[in-house]
Design a protein around this motif. Structure first.
Motif, PDB file in Angstrom:
ATOM      1  N   HIS A  26     -27.352 -44.933  33.186  1.00 23.29           N
ATOM      2  CA  HIS A  26     -27.681 -44.476  34.537  1.00 23.29           C
ATOM      3  C   HIS A  26     -26.462 -44.602  35.466  1.00 23.29           C
ATOM      4  O   HIS A  26     -26.142 -43.692  36.227  1.00 23.29           O
ATOM      5  CB  HIS A  26     -28.844 -45.325  35.062  1.00 23.29           C
ATOM      6  CG  HIS A  26     -29.628 -44.701  36.163  1.00 23.29           C
ATOM      7  ND1 HIS A  26     -30.777 -45.257  36.645  1.00 23.29           N
ATOM      8  CD2 HIS A  26     -29.429 -43.573  36.896  1.00 23.29           C
ATOM      9  CE1 HIS A  26     -31.253 -44.493  37.616  1.00 23.29           C
ATOM     10  NE2 HIS A  26     -30.452 -43.465  37.790  1.00 23.29           N
ATOM     11  N   HIS A  82     -28.176 -43.133  44.694  1.00 21.54           N
ATOM     12  CA  HIS A  82     -27.925 -44.157  43.671  1.00 21.54           C
ATOM     13  C   HIS A  82     -27.182 -45.351  44.251  1.00 21.54           C
ATOM     14  O   HIS A  82     -27.479 -46.498  43.902  1.00 21.54           O
ATOM     15  CB  HIS A  82     -27.186 -43.559  42.471  1.00 21.54           C
ATOM     16  CG  HIS A  82     -28.070 -42.689  41.616  1.00 21.54           C
ATOM     17  ND1 HIS A  82     -28.230 -41.350  41.869  1.00 21.54           N
ATOM     18  CD2 HIS A  82     -28.882 -42.977  40.566  1.00 21.54           C
ATOM     19  CE1 HIS A  82     -29.094 -40.849  40.987  1.00 21.54           C
ATOM     20  NE2 HIS A  82     -29.506 -41.825  40.179  1.00 21.54           N
ATOM     21  N   ASP A 166     -36.086 -44.693  41.970  1.00 21.68           N
ATOM     22  CA  ASP A 166     -35.632 -43.485  41.278  1.00 21.68           C
ATOM     23  C   ASP A 166     -36.718 -43.065  40.291  1.00 21.68           C
ATOM     24  O   ASP A 166     -37.054 -43.816  39.378  1.00 21.68           O
ATOM     25  CB  ASP A 166     -34.320 -43.797  40.540  1.00 21.68           C
ATOM     26  CG  ASP A 166     -33.650 -42.548  39.976  1.00 21.68           C
ATOM     27  OD1 ASP A 166     -34.319 -41.506  39.850  1.00 21.68           O
ATOM     28  OD2 ASP A 166     -32.442 -42.643  39.669  1.00 21.68           O
TER      29      ASP A 166
HETATM   30 MN    MN Z   1     -30.977 -41.654  38.809  1.00 19.08          MN
END
Ligand code: MN
Length: 202
Positions: A26, A82, A166
């Motif tokens: 990720h 993020h 997320d």
């Molecule tokens: Mn993501």
């Protein structure tokens, strides 16, 4: 140039709730790619490196040239979301991991209890179809709100983001596959409520 921010913990520190391999991919693949694509789009209009990225995105129609507009909304949004998300998460402290301080009180007053809040957050998050994010925000009058955004869209302008989750499959699929509800349940163990509480100040 934008650079990939370091994580405030190690890749395996959120185990068993979020697994090491997911965190590694990720961060080093997905977040890196948003960062790279954001930079290559901005290189076409390098003066925009000086501008505040979230303002560029919120005022996209006005602030972003058409040839890079969607690339910046998607990859700039991905970069910002993020960067925020990594700081929403933290090493699990104890089994309960409950919200603290003023935020803890607000959650109790507004939702009845932390348990009720988690139920409502999950029900709302599960309404998201496709890829996107589930947010807890605070509006200008100091009320907490739940909001989902699709793709890499930012939460509504003018609201303070308190936490986010997320909900892209890349965030949970290796461990949870299609069991998104289990992933949401696990999330509560790794929310850094201390940092979340500090965000109330804006
Ligand atoms: Mn993501």
């Amino acid at each position: 140039m934008y650079t990939l921010p370091k994580l405030p913990y190690g890749y395996s520190d959120l185990e068993p709730y979020i697994d090491e391999e997911t965190m590694k991919i990720h961060h080093t693949k997905h977040h890196q790619k948003y960062t790279d694509k954001l930079n290559s789009a901005l290189e076409k209009h390098p003066e925009l490196f000086e501008e505040d990225l979230s303002e560029l995105i919120y005022g996209a129609e006005k602030n972003l040239p058409e040839d890079i507009r969607f690339e910046i909304i998607n990859n700039g949004g991905g970069f910002l979301n993020h960067s925020f998300f990594w700081n929403v998460l933290g090493e699990p402290k104890d089994e309960k991991n409950e919200p603290i301080g003023d935020l803890g009180k607000m959650i109790e007053e507004q939702y009845g209890s932390y348990e009720e809040f988690k139920t409502k957050f999950k029900a709302h998050a599960m309404k998201l179809f496709g890829s996107g994010w589930a947010w807890l925000t605070m509006n200008k009058s100091g009320t907490l709100e739940l909001e989902n955004t699709v793709n890499q869209n930012l939460p509504s302008e003018g609201k303070i983001a308190i936490i986010t989750l997320d909900q892209w499959e890349h965030a949970y699929y290796l461990k949870y596959q299609n069991r998104r509800e289990e992933y949401i349940d696990a999330f509560w163990h790794v929310v850094d409520w201390k940092k979340a509480n500090e965000r109330l100040k804006g």
